[in-house]
Design a protein around this motif. Structure first.
Motif, short mmCIF file in Angstrom:
data_model
loop_
_atom_site.label_atom_id
_atom_site.label_comp_id
_atom_site.label_asym_id
_atom_site.label_seq_id
_atom_site.Cartn_x
_atom_site.Cartn_y
_atom_site.Cartn_z
N ASP A 1 0.82 -1.21 0.00
CA ASP A 1 0.00 0.00 0.00
C ASP A 1 0.86 1.26 0.00
O ASP A 1 0.65 2.18 -0.81
N ARG A 2 1.81 1.29 0.90
CA ARG A 2 2.66 2.47 1.05
C ARG A 2 3.49 2.71 -0.20
O ARG A 2 3.59 3.85 -0.68
N GLU B 1 1.35 4.03 -3.19
CA GLU B 1 1.01 5.44 -3.02
C GLU B 1 2.18 6.33 -3.40
O GLU B 1 2.02 7.35 -4.08
N SER C 1 2.24 8.79 -6.86
CA SER C 1 2.32 10.23 -6.60
C SER C 1 3.45 10.89 -7.38
O SER C 1 3.57 12.12 -7.39
N LEU D 1 -6.00 -1.99 -4.84
CA LEU D 1 -5.33 -0.87 -5.49
C LEU D 1 -5.82 -0.69 -6.93
O LEU D 1 -6.00 0.43 -7.41
N TYR E 1 -7.41 2.69 -8.26
CA TYR E 1 -6.74 3.46 -9.32
C TYR E 1 -7.00 2.80 -10.68
O TYR E 1 -6.09 2.24 -11.29
#
Length: 244
Positions: A25-26, A29, A33, A58, A62
């Protein structure tokens, strides 16, 4: 592809995953970004910890920017690498970045790889050239890494400062030229096999310094058995070279 086209190109980040529930997850992201030109290809190798479910979430979060492949048995880092890079070569991206999903490779180093590929076909993220480094490597891990690099140089002729690095950028068309059905690695030797096949085709290979941080979440996949198999696979790759 000229410099202007490359700078505006779509960038696909390929993440092979196995039991990375605490990291994915981290990392996703952070990668997304970096800009709208970035998308992710997650190839999950039958993780029993729920990593595949996180990847699917995810993809829902997205749409159009995250693709997930759930591999069927047998499991193996080399098999996941082959499937992921082959799939990446079939997309419309201009650049493919391959990196580990355990946060050992820093997303902030990706722009250096992208800048260097303006004048190369493949760029290796090197821990061992001036400006690179590692954090959290004990003496045994550092020795293993150095020996692996020397063996890759001796057996496959990969004379780079960090030939076993799994943090790399490729022009998509270079990957598309490789005969993926002839690759033999089912483990980490896929890193060397891919580089060996690209070098045999005369592609330009460059290196840039990166900083490697030993994983903080999850367990390393490295074991004595895996190292022995990797060494044997290097020999098999060299013998198989005429088919690559």
């Amino acid at each position: 592809m000229d410099r202007e086209d490359m700078s505006a190109s779509k960038i696909l980040v390929f993440l092979p995953t196995y039991n990375e529930k605490g990291n994915l997850d981290r990392l996703a992201e952070q990668l997304l970004s970096l800009g709208p030109e970035f998308s992710l290809l997650i190839v999950d190798d039958q993780s029993p910890d729920g990593t595949g479910e996180i990847a699917d979430q995810l993809a829902r979060e997205y749409p159009g920017r995250v693709e997930v492949i759930h591999r069927a048995p047998p499991r193996g880092r080399g098999l996941a690498g082959r499937d992921g890079l082959k799939r990446a070569s079939e997309t419309d991206c201009g650049i493919v970045v391959e990196m580990d999903a355990d946060l050992s490779h820093r997303p902030e180093d990706i722009p250096k790889l992208i800048a260097a590929i303006q004048d190369a076909d493949v760029v290796l993220g090197s821990r061992y050239m001036p400006g690179g480094g590692t954090e959290g490597f004990g003496p045994r891990r550092r020795l293993n890494s150095r020996v692996a690099g020397l063996l890759s140089e001796y057996v496959l002729g990969l004379r780079y400062s960090d030939p076993t690095s799994g943090f790399r950028a490729f022009r998509r068309e270079a990957l598309a030229s490789l005969p993926w059905d002839r690759f033999i690695s089912d483990g980490p030797s896929i890193v060397g096999e891919t580089l060996y096949a690209l070098r045999k085709r005369g592609y330009r290979i460059a290196e840039v310094p990166i900083f490697f941080v030993e994983r903080r979440v999850g367990e390393s996949k490295i074991s004595p058995k895996l190292i022995l198999k990797w060494i044997l696979n290097l020999i098999r790759i060299r013998l198989n070279g005429h088919r690559l």
